[in-house]
Each structure stands twice: as C-alpha cells, then as structure tokens.
Design a protein around this motif. Structure first.
Motif, short mmCIF file in Angstrom:
data_model
loop_
_atom_site.label_atom_id
_atom_site.label_comp_id
_atom_site.label_asym_id
_atom_site.label_seq_id
_atom_site.Cartn_x
_atom_site.Cartn_y
_atom_site.Cartn_z
N MET A 191 -8.54 8.84 4.94
CA MET A 191 -9.24 9.35 3.77
C MET A 191 -8.24 9.67 2.65
O MET A 191 -8.54 9.48 1.46
N SER A 192 -7.06 10.12 3.03
CA SER A 192 -6.03 10.42 2.04
C SER A 192 -5.52 9.14 1.37
O SER A 192 -5.31 9.11 0.15
N PHE A 193 -5.33 8.08 2.15
CA PHE A 193 -4.93 6.80 1.57
C PHE A 193 -5.99 6.32 0.57
O PHE A 193 -5.67 5.89 -0.54
N LEU A 194 -7.24 6.41 0.98
CA LEU A 194 -8.34 5.95 0.15
C LEU A 194 -8.47 6.77 -1.13
O LEU A 194 -8.82 6.26 -2.20
N THR A 195 -8.17 8.06 -1.03
CA THR A 195 -8.33 8.98 -2.16
C THR A 195 -7.18 8.92 -3.15
O THR A 195 -7.39 8.85 -4.37
N PHE A 196 -5.95 8.96 -2.65
CA PHE A 196 -4.79 9.22 -3.51
C PHE A 196 -3.95 8.01 -3.87
O PHE A 196 -3.14 8.08 -4.81
N TRP A 221 -3.58 0.88 7.22
CA TRP A 221 -4.44 1.46 6.18
C TRP A 221 -4.12 0.87 4.82
O TRP A 221 -5.02 0.58 4.03
N ALA A 222 -2.83 0.70 4.55
CA ALA A 222 -2.45 0.13 3.26
C ALA A 222 -3.03 -1.27 3.10
O ALA A 222 -3.56 -1.63 2.03
N ASP A 223 -2.95 -2.07 4.14
CA ASP A 223 -3.52 -3.42 4.09
C ASP A 223 -5.05 -3.36 3.97
O ASP A 223 -5.65 -4.12 3.21
N LEU A 224 -5.66 -2.46 4.72
CA LEU A 224 -7.12 -2.35 4.71
C LEU A 224 -7.65 -2.01 3.32
O LEU A 224 -8.63 -2.59 2.85
N TYR A 225 -6.97 -1.08 2.64
CA TYR A 225 -7.43 -0.63 1.33
C TYR A 225 -6.76 -1.38 0.18
O TYR A 225 -6.94 -1.02 -0.98
N ARG A 226 -5.99 -2.42 0.51
CA ARG A 226 -5.31 -3.25 -0.48
C ARG A 226 -4.37 -2.41 -1.35
O ARG A 226 -4.32 -2.54 -2.58
N ILE A 227 -3.60 -1.56 -0.69
CA ILE A 227 -2.63 -0.70 -1.36
C ILE A 227 -1.25 -1.34 -1.24
O ILE A 227 -0.79 -1.60 -0.12
N PRO A 228 -0.55 -1.59 -2.33
CA PRO A 228 0.81 -2.12 -2.22
C PRO A 228 1.74 -1.08 -1.58
O PRO A 228 1.60 0.12 -1.84
N TYR A 229 2.65 -1.54 -0.76
CA TYR A 229 3.56 -0.60 -0.10
C TYR A 229 4.92 -1.22 0.13
O TYR A 229 5.07 -2.45 0.20
N GLU A 230 5.92 -0.36 0.27
CA GLU A 230 7.27 -0.78 0.63
C GLU A 230 7.80 0.18 1.69
O GLU A 230 7.64 1.40 1.57
N ASN A 284 6.92 5.23 -7.63
CA ASN A 284 6.08 4.89 -6.49
C ASN A 284 4.65 5.32 -6.77
O ASN A 284 4.38 6.07 -7.70
N GLY A 285 3.75 4.83 -5.93
CA GLY A 285 2.34 5.21 -6.05
C GLY A 285 1.93 6.26 -5.05
O GLY A 285 0.74 6.59 -4.93
N GLY A 286 2.89 6.81 -4.31
CA GLY A 286 2.62 7.82 -3.29
C GLY A 286 3.64 7.69 -2.17
O GLY A 286 4.33 6.66 -2.05
N ILE A 287 3.74 8.73 -1.37
CA ILE A 287 4.73 8.76 -0.28
C ILE A 287 4.06 9.33 0.97
O ILE A 287 3.28 10.29 0.88
N VAL A 288 4.38 8.74 2.12
CA VAL A 288 3.90 9.25 3.40
C VAL A 288 5.08 9.35 4.35
O VAL A 288 5.79 8.36 4.58
N ILE A 289 5.29 10.55 4.91
CA ILE A 289 6.38 10.76 5.85
C ILE A 289 5.85 11.56 7.03
O ILE A 289 5.27 12.64 6.85
N ALA A 290 6.03 11.03 8.23
CA ALA A 290 5.69 11.77 9.44
C ALA A 290 6.87 12.65 9.81
O ALA A 290 8.01 12.18 9.91
N ASN A 346 -12.51 16.03 -0.62
CA ASN A 346 -13.92 16.31 -0.32
C ASN A 346 -14.86 15.42 -1.13
O ASN A 346 -15.90 14.99 -0.62
N ASP A 347 -14.50 15.12 -2.37
CA ASP A 347 -15.34 14.23 -3.17
C ASP A 347 -15.47 12.86 -2.51
O ASP A 347 -16.56 12.29 -2.43
N VAL A 348 -14.35 12.32 -2.02
CA VAL A 348 -14.38 11.02 -1.37
C VAL A 348 -15.10 11.10 -0.03
O VAL A 348 -15.89 10.22 0.33
N LYS A 349 -14.86 12.18 0.71
CA LYS A 349 -15.54 12.35 2.00
C LYS A 349 -17.06 12.32 1.81
O LYS A 349 -17.78 11.60 2.53
N PHE A 350 -17.56 13.10 0.84
CA PHE A 350 -19.00 13.18 0.66
C PHE A 350 -19.59 11.91 0.04
O PHE A 350 -20.80 11.72 0.08
N ALA A 351 -18.72 11.06 -0.50
CA ALA A 351 -19.18 9.76 -0.96
C ALA A 351 -19.18 8.75 0.18
O ALA A 351 -19.74 7.66 0.06
#
Length: 352
Positions: free
Chosen positions: A90-95, A115-124, A143-149, A231-236
C-alpha cells in the motif's frame, strides 16, 4: 487480440516453502518458534462468533489505539494492514508515483522489486558493500522514494539509526520507508525520528517477534499527513482489510509486554549460542540482529548443505542469486531444534 493481451504480467514473489508435513524442523521462513501470548489464545478461544456476522471496524480503532499508546504516538500516526506485506504494498502504491526511480539495496527483501514491477514504478538497486552494509552516499541523490529494511533481510545486518537519519534528512522531497520487520531482535528503531521528519514511514509486523505470522497484522507509523495519505488509498482499495478476530488478538498481544519481552529475549539468546556453534563448524556470517543467521561455510557449497539438511527434514532458505548463492538463511528455532540442526551439521561436515 486476446484477453491475455490485457493481463498485467509480473514475475511473482516466491515465498519460503511451507511443507505439508508438520513433523519437520522448519527454519526457512523466520517464524517465531514460540506461540503467541496466552492472552491472544484466551481472546481467540473466548471470541463471540456472533460478532462475525457484522463488518469489522474499518478504522481498526482498538488496535490503532493500542499501538499508538505503546509507541508514544497519536492514533493519527498509525496505519494497520494485513501483515507488513500489505502495508508495504500500500505504501508503494501511495507514495511512489513519480517518474524518478525509487532506491533500495540490491540484496534485500525480494518483494520490493516485485511491487515496483507490479505498480510500474521505476527503481534502481544500490549495491551493498562487501560486508553487506548499505552505503549511505548511494541514497544522497535524486530519487522517487527510498526503501530500506533494517535490520536487513536476508543478511541480518542492522544499520545505526544515525546512518538512516542522514538518509531521511537528505531526502526531504521523498518518502523514506524503513521496514523494521526484525527490529525487536536487536535493531535500533527509527520510530523516535517520526516527530522530526514528516517524510519518514516506519513499518513493523506481528509476524516475527509477536509469533502471529498466521494472523497477518502489520502496521506503519509516520506523520499525520503520511498516514492520512495511506488511509485515503486504503479506503479507495478495500475498507475492511482487518478482520474482527485479528483486531482483538492484536490488541491482546500488544497488551502483554512481559510475554513479548520474554520470548524475544529467548530467541536472541538462542541466536547468540547458535552463532558460536556455527563459527566452530566453519561457517562465517555477518553479525545478525534478527531471528535468523545468514551463513556461508568456508569450504562446503551452500547448495550441498541445503540439500543435505532438506533430505533430513530440516528446512532452511537458499537463493541461487549473485553474491548470495553461497549463503544459507537459517531461522532461529527452539534450543532443541537448533541442537538437532547443529548436531546434524557437525556429523555431516565431519563425514565428508
């Protein structure tokens, strides 16, 4: 033209094997070896099933309030979903809807690129260094966003909060997601930074340290604006993502802090003992701050060890991928389970 031409095609995530036979030592999906809190069991056993004829609370108020209180946040700073996978997706889809690529490590949770491929999000993907640590400078760029585990999976390596704060602070125009699925086993949480940075989203889960992988509860914490967007995206997408049983069980787990502390401490103690024994048997590994160890043997290929273990009904995880093909990810089980695995490894390695 066929209907197949309109299908969204993606290479799916491959989860760890779930053997049908329960009489195995299962150390391949980082599940907690101990049951959930007795308070969780009591809630489930006494649950009034008449409640199930009604829709659950779409706001998940009871669980959101319990989590907000535990972390010292306002309820408007907490978002709950069906496992952290749901929250992260949901975070990928939202942000991550910009044209610039999002950034994440080359060796990390293998759902991120799906997820990036699913939502057609470019990534490196940014390469970890030779010790499997992130290089903070790789994230000081557009960048268009960052994800770090953090701690990272599958390596088990934890970054210091100060390092992650530098990355968050250097990217005020991007949402930085810190995935803390394993933080309770020795990592340093970024939750204390939430009030300082409105672009920081911290994601945690009940699947590991709270022994509730089968219940599917995950949550995110961040600024009121970030959580409002989620929450906006979740309820949509789906108003009722969390079932009534899961909500009640989740609250019971959060309210039993003593049991949570006890079981995580047991896992950590077993992990540290297992590290010593694996080192004695010729394995090398980064210093895990998780409920698993990412180990390579000095002389025996990982695939061979994986096959030998599996042949003796002991399941661990192996990826035949660049840079990590010589490693096995070994989840921490009970002391009895780890003793059986260690005894088998000693016998096998000495008998080659």
């Amino acid at each position: 033209m066929s209907w197949e031409d309109n299908v969204r095609k993606v290479v799916p995530y491959v989860a760890g094997e779930q053997p049908k036979d329960q009489d195995v030592i299962k150390l391949n999906t980082n599940e907690n070896p101990y049951p959930p809190s007795p308070k969780v069991a009591a809630v489930i056993q006494g649950f009034d099933c008449d409640i199930l004829r009604r829709y659950p609370d779409s706001d998940v108020s009871a669980l959101v309030d319990a989590l907000a209180e535990r972390h010292g946040l306002d309820r408007e700073q907490v978002f709950v979903g069906v496992g952290s996978d749901d929250v992260l997706a949901m975070s990928f889809l939202t942000f991550f809807q910009g044209k610039k690529p999002i950034l994440f490590p080359d060796i990390t949770y293998s759902f991120y690129d799906v997820w990036a491929d699913l939502y057609r999000i470019p990534y490196e993907q940014q390469p970890l260094d030779e010790t499997f640590r992130i290089k903070k400078e790789d994230y000081f760029r557009e960048n268009g966003g960052i994800v770090i585990a953090n701690p990272n999976a599958p390596t088990g390596v934890a970054s210091k909060r100060s390092v992650l704060e530098e990355i968050v602070g250097a990217n005020p125009d991007s949402v930085v997601v810190i995935d803390e699925a394993y933080v309770d086993f020795g990592g340093e949480s970024c939750v204390p930074l939430i009030e300082k940075y409105d672009n920081l989203l911290v994601v945690q889960t009940f699947s590991k340290s709270r022994s509730m992988a089968g219940m599917r509860i995950g949550y995110a914490m961040g600024s009121r604006k970030l959580i409002g967007c989620l929450n906006d995206v979740k309820f949509a997408f789906n108003s009722y993502t969390m079932g009534a049983v899961a909500i009640a069980a989740g609250v019971a787990s959060v309210e039993d802090e003593a049991y949570f502390a006890e079981t995580t401490a047991r896992v950590v103690a077993t992990r540290e003992r297992t590290k010593r024994e694996l080192a004695r048997l010729g394995f090398v590994f980064p210093d895990a701050k998780t409920n698993f160890i990412f180990a390579a043997h000095r002389s025996v290929p990982a695939q061979e060890i994986f096959d030998a273990l599996r042949g003796n009904r002991m399941y661990v995880r192996h990826w035949n991928k660049p840079r990590i093909a010589d490693h096995l990810r070994i989840s921490i089980g009970t002391d009895e389970e780890m003793d059986k695995v260690l005894d088998f490894l000693e016998s096998y390695l000495n008998g080659r």
